[in-house]
Every structure is written in C-alpha cells, then in structure tokens.
Design an enzyme around this catalytic site. Structure first.
Site, mmCIF file in Angstrom:
data_model
loop_
_atom_site.group_PDB
_atom_site.id
_atom_site.type_symbol
_atom_site.label_atom_id
_atom_site.label_comp_id
_atom_site.label_asym_id
_atom_site.label_seq_id
_atom_site.Cartn_x
_atom_site.Cartn_y
_atom_site.Cartn_z
ATOM 1 C CG ASN A 1 -7.600 -0.920 0.169
ATOM 2 O OD1 ASN A 1 -6.628 -0.701 -0.147
ATOM 3 N ND2 ASN A 1 -6.485 -1.557 1.914
ATOM 4 C CB CYS B 1 -1.206 0.211 1.272
ATOM 5 S SG CYS B 1 -2.073 -1.483 1.201
ATOM 6 C CG HIS C 1 -3.411 3.093 1.633
ATOM 7 N ND1 HIS C 1 -3.984 2.700 0.590
ATOM 8 C CD2 HIS C 1 -3.473 1.549 2.795
ATOM 9 C CE1 HIS C 1 -4.109 1.629 0.466
ATOM 10 N NE2 HIS C 1 -4.132 0.921 1.915
#
Length: 312
Positions: free
Chosen positions: A268, A113, A238
C-alpha cells in the site's frame, strides 16, 4: 478545446525490496499470514536519503519524457501526498525545483489514499477553465517513514513509491467527470497522526465500507463518463489490500477489464498506488492507447474519488 487528456504517465520505486520473509525476521508474522490476509508479497522501501519529493521527481521526469515535453511546458504541479513531514516548502515546489520548472502554480493535495484521483480532477478542472495549459499530477508517499515497524498489523501493509501523469487540453474529453465525496464521521478509521506521526487504521471497518458502500459509487463514475462497467478495459483501484481489490472489482461489474493487482509487489503506497499501478499497466501493454480505464481512490478520511480516463 472540449476537455483534457492524460498525455503520458510514469512511475518510480526505490531499489530496496522488503519481502515477507524479511518482515518475519522483524515481527511475529510469516509469508502465509501476510499473503492470506492482504495478498502482499513484497514492497519497496526508500532510504533515509530518499525524501518524498525525490521519489515524486523521478516519476514526473519519466512522465515528461514519455510525453516528449520539457519542464518549461508545465505551468501547474500538483502533488498528492500525506507523508510530507515539512510544512513548507511543499512537495510540489520542491519537485518543481528539482525538475527546473519555471514559475508554476505548485500545490500539495492531502486526501491520503484518494489523493491522486482528487489531484487529477483538480488538474482537469484547472486546464479546462484556462487557468493552466499543462499540469504534472503526481502521487507520492513514503509510508515507511510514518510506520511503526514493531506493529505487525500495519508494517506488513506499506510501501514507498510515486506515479505521475501529464495532463493537457484535448479536443475530445480523455478524463471523465469526477465522482468524489467522503464520510467525515468515520474519518478516524484511517489515521496518520501524533508526534512522530504514525499510520494506524481500523481494518475491519475499512474493509466493510470499501466492499459494501463503494461499488455503486464506482459504477456511477462510469455512468458520468457515459459508459457501463462492462465497457471498461481496465480498473485501477487504490492498492490497499488484495482482499478489498478483488471483491470490489467484482461487485463493480467490470467483467471485461484488466484489474490492477500491483499491491502484491508494491504494498500500500497510499497516494502513489493508483498512478503507480496505472503506469505499470500502460508500460506492460495490458491496456492500450484510448482504452477506458476506471481510476478509483479511497481510504484516508474515508474519502473517495473516481473517474474514467482514456489511456495515453
């Protein structure tokens, strides 16, 4: 030359949209359960004929067009991804082949990430050192391919997509110094492992780490750029979970900044999340040319990397 800058950005998402209602027909969940816990309402899902490098190439082509450049202007390709199933050729080489970039250095960066902000720092360092003139920096992941779609704790989180930036030399620094690091002893808190590989995480551990340990690190990234959080026009964290993004942004103290909340529409998307959300803010005019924006990646490996950039 005193620094580098982001000349342009671009993003791409697959056409298929998976809603919370769709997921409620697949696993024991509901729109209320998902939105109250993670804030996600929709996510884009790539088909079996849409590999990671295709997503990446679409985003990169848009960034190149926005910069007014051609593939021949690029001599470094960096792709941040953790969902490359094949070991070789890497995603960067495949993207270069798709776009027709002649003889670039081509490398993948797997910091999950936080991959895009690591790759952006690498491009900044490389161009400033004179080892490259222009770089394509791409974050791309196909999280749907490493997800157990019968596990409601993870399948509600993920989406697919890509974002890209063109990095080039500049008279004035447009990419601030990176602040990066990790907590290796807690690396198992976020995993993509096994055969076939599957995404898993310890959600509460990640939440506590992100909301308590990361705010001072993000503030220090601003200090390294010679700014305070109040100077920021935008914050792109993120896009893991809205319940992490909102308290983290508040604790950083960026009181005048637009905070990216693309997780609501995109889920995500791992390494794609920061360039995807940043490109959308630029496209929407929510941030303007020259505005200072904090990009801050965190997650897998319990790694983090952040820098303040000037908007293209």
């Amino acid at each position: 030359m005193n620094g580098t800058r982001i000349a342009a950005v671009g993003h791409y998402q697959p056409a298929k949209v998976l809603t919370n209602e769709d997921l409620a027909g697949m696993v024991d969940t509901s729109d209320e359960w998902i939105t109250s816990r993670v804030g996600i309402r929709t996510r884009h899902i790539a088909g079996p004929d849409e590999p990671v490098d295709e997503l990446a190439a679409h985003a990169a082509a848009k960034a190149l067009a926005a910069a007014g450049l051609t593939p021949r202007d690029i001599d470094l390709v960096l792709v941040a991804t953790s969902t490359a199933i094949d070991r070789s050729p890497n995603m960067a080489a495949r993207v270069a082949a798709r776009l027709g970039i002649p003889s670039p250095a081509a490398m993948d960066v797997n910091v999950v990430c936080a991959g895009f902000t690591h790759a952006l720092a690498t491009a900044d360092h490389t161009v400033r050192a004179g080892a490259a003139t222009r770089a394509l920096v791409i974050g791309a992941d196909k999280m749907s391919e490493v997800t157990d779609w019968s596990d409601r704790t993870t399948c509600v989180l993920v989406g697919d997509g890509a974002g890209a930036a063109v990095v080039e030399a500049a008279d004035q620094p447009g990419i601030g110094p990176v602040l990066w690091g990790s907590v290796p002893e807690m690396g198992n808190a976020v995993r993509i492992e096994g055969t076939p590989p599957r995404f898993a995480q310890e959600g509460q551990s990640v939440y506590r780490w992100a909301t308590t340990q990361l705010p001072p690190i993000a503030r220090k990234a601003c200090e390294k750029a010679g700014l305070t959080p109040a100077d920021l026009a935008g914050v792109v964290l993120h896009q893991a979970n809205l319940r992490i993004i909102e308290p983290l942004a508040e604790k950083i103290g960026a009181v005048n900044a637009v905070v990216a909340r693309d997780v609501v529409q995109s889920g995500n998307t791992s390494a794609a999340s920061i360039p995807l959300a940043f490109s959308k803010l630029v496209e929407q005019g929510a941030v303007r040319t020259g505005d200072p924006v904090l990009l801050f990646g965190f997650g897998g490996n319990l790694s983090y990397a952040g820098q303040v950039v000037r908007c293209p």
